[in-house]
Design a protein around this motif. Structure first.
Motif, PDB file in Angstrom:
ATOM      1  N   PRO A 146      36.363  37.157  35.772  1.00 48.23           N
ATOM      2  CA  PRO A 146      35.419  36.580  36.735  1.00 48.23           C
ATOM      3  C   PRO A 146      33.980  36.557  36.230  1.00 48.23           C
ATOM      4  O   PRO A 146      33.251  35.586  36.471  1.00 48.23           O
ATOM      5  N   ALA A 147      33.554  37.584  35.519  1.00 43.53           N
ATOM      6  CA  ALA A 147      32.198  37.619  34.974  1.00 43.53           C
ATOM      7  C   ALA A 147      32.005  36.508  33.938  1.00 43.53           C
ATOM      8  O   ALA A 147      30.953  35.862  33.895  1.00 43.53           O
ATOM      9  N   VAL A 148      33.012  36.272  33.107  1.00 43.41           N
ATOM     10  CA  VAL A 148      32.932  35.185  32.126  1.00 43.41           C
ATOM     11  C   VAL A 148      32.785  33.846  32.845  1.00 43.41           C
ATOM     12  O   VAL A 148      31.922  33.030  32.506  1.00 43.41           O
ATOM     13  N   LEU A 149      33.588  33.622  33.868  1.00 42.64           N
ATOM     14  CA  LEU A 149      33.562  32.347  34.582  1.00 42.64           C
ATOM     15  C   LEU A 149      32.299  32.163  35.401  1.00 42.64           C
ATOM     16  O   LEU A 149      31.984  31.037  35.810  1.00 42.64           O
ATOM     17  N   ASN A 150      31.546  33.234  35.638  1.00 40.39           N
ATOM     18  CA  ASN A 150      30.254  33.073  36.308  1.00 40.39           C
ATOM     19  C   ASN A 150      29.331  32.167  35.512  1.00 40.39           C
ATOM     20  O   ASN A 150      28.445  31.529  36.082  1.00 40.39           O
TER      21      ASN A 150
ATOM     22  N   GLN B   4      31.976  38.929  25.287  1.00 41.81           N
ATOM     23  CA  GLN B   4      31.949  38.479  26.678  1.00 41.81           C
ATOM     24  C   GLN B   4      30.761  37.555  26.901  1.00 41.81           C
ATOM     25  O   GLN B   4      30.875  36.545  27.605  1.00 41.81           O
ATOM     26  N   GLU B   5      29.635  37.859  26.298  1.00 42.40           N
ATOM     27  CA  GLU B   5      28.434  37.034  26.454  1.00 42.40           C
ATOM     28  C   GLU B   5      28.637  35.628  25.882  1.00 42.40           C
ATOM     29  O   GLU B   5      28.240  34.639  26.505  1.00 42.40           O
ATOM     30  N   LYS B   6      29.241  35.537  24.700  1.00 40.69           N
ATOM     31  CA  LYS B   6      29.510  34.217  24.103  1.00 40.69           C
ATOM     32  C   LYS B   6      30.536  33.452  24.930  1.00 40.69           C
ATOM     33  O   LYS B   6      30.433  32.230  25.083  1.00 40.69           O
TER      34      LYS B   6
ATOM     35  N   ALA C 102      39.961  32.620  38.361  1.00 44.94           N
ATOM     36  CA  ALA C 102      39.611  33.149  37.037  1.00 44.94           C
ATOM     37  C   ALA C 102      40.809  33.926  36.516  1.00 44.94           C
ATOM     38  O   ALA C 102      41.205  34.925  37.107  1.00 44.94           O
ATOM     39  N   VAL C 103      41.382  33.450  35.413  1.00 46.72           N
ATOM     40  CA  VAL C 103      42.632  34.004  34.908  1.00 46.72           C
ATOM     41  C   VAL C 103      42.503  34.363  33.432  1.00 46.72           C
ATOM     42  O   VAL C 103      41.920  33.608  32.656  1.00 46.72           O
ATOM     43  N   GLY C 104      43.086  35.487  33.056  1.00 48.85           N
ATOM     44  CA  GLY C 104      43.204  35.844  31.649  1.00 48.85           C
ATOM     45  C   GLY C 104      44.525  35.335  31.118  1.00 48.85           C
ATOM     46  O   GLY C 104      45.554  35.434  31.789  1.00 48.85           O
TER      47      GLY C 104
ATOM     48  N   LYS D 227      39.335  42.904  31.616  1.00 49.17           N
ATOM     49  CA  LYS D 227      39.494  42.616  33.046  1.00 49.17           C
ATOM     50  C   LYS D 227      38.278  41.920  33.647  1.00 49.17           C
ATOM     51  O   LYS D 227      38.131  41.877  34.861  1.00 49.17           O
ATOM     52  N   GLU D 228      37.414  41.352  32.812  1.00 49.56           N
ATOM     53  CA  GLU D 228      36.161  40.766  33.298  1.00 49.56           C
ATOM     54  C   GLU D 228      36.162  39.231  33.287  1.00 49.56           C
ATOM     55  O   GLU D 228      35.118  38.600  33.131  1.00 49.56           O
TER      56      GLU D 228
END
Length: 155
Positions: A108-112, A61-63, A132-134, A105-106
């Motif tokens: 939105p956090a990635v797109l932040n 998720q961080e990358k 924000a879509v998966g 389900k994160e």
């Protein structure tokens, strides 16, 4: 344009060259004062191998969040190439896609990563609407893709 490039450099980043399209489209197009940018991958000098795979199983998720920020820089570069003298950018909408494991389900956090960088670079002009879509897959196995709509405004 100069102010954008200066702010990017103050953040220790580099405004990249406009990425070449992967198929039959243009990186950005302008209609009146609205600039539509094609989906941008997390490409650094044409290489996005550090940001490929399904989140979070093959790409953390961080990358992916870092990749989203790179996508935003590529969007700004494409949009800035459409500016006229005395104009700057206002981000209107950001659409982000994350190649996700079905249980993830994160998005939105990635797109932040992209959204927060937009505000750092553009200030108040960086505040925007967002999706924000998966998704099951992205071009070239990229972990994230971002497309933006900007308004060209007086600097």
């Amino acid at each position: 344009m100069f102010a954008i490039k200066k702010k990017v450099e103050e953040l220790g980043l580099v405004l990249p060259a406009v990425a070449a399209p992967l198929a039959a489209y243009v990186p950005a197009t302008r209609v009146g004062d609205v600039i539509f940018v094609s989906g941008q991958l997390p490409s650094v000098n044409g290489d996005f191998s550090a940001y490929t795979g399904i989140v979070p199983t093959a790409l953390t998720q961080e990358k992916a969040t870092e990749g989203a920020a790179i996508c935003l820089l590529n969007n700004i570069a494409a949009a800035a190439s459409m500016l006229k003298e005395g104009e700057t950018l206002k981000l209107v909408q950001l659409q982000g896609f994350v190649q996700s494991d079905p249980s993830f389900k994160e998005q939105p956090a990635v797109l932040n990563g992209a959204s927060e960088l937009a505000v750092k670079i553009l200030g108040e002009n960086g505040k925007h609407a967002r999706t924000a879509v998966g998704v099951a897959a992205l071009p070239k196995n990229a972990g994230v893709e971002v497309s933006c709509t900007f308004q060209a405004i007086k600097a």
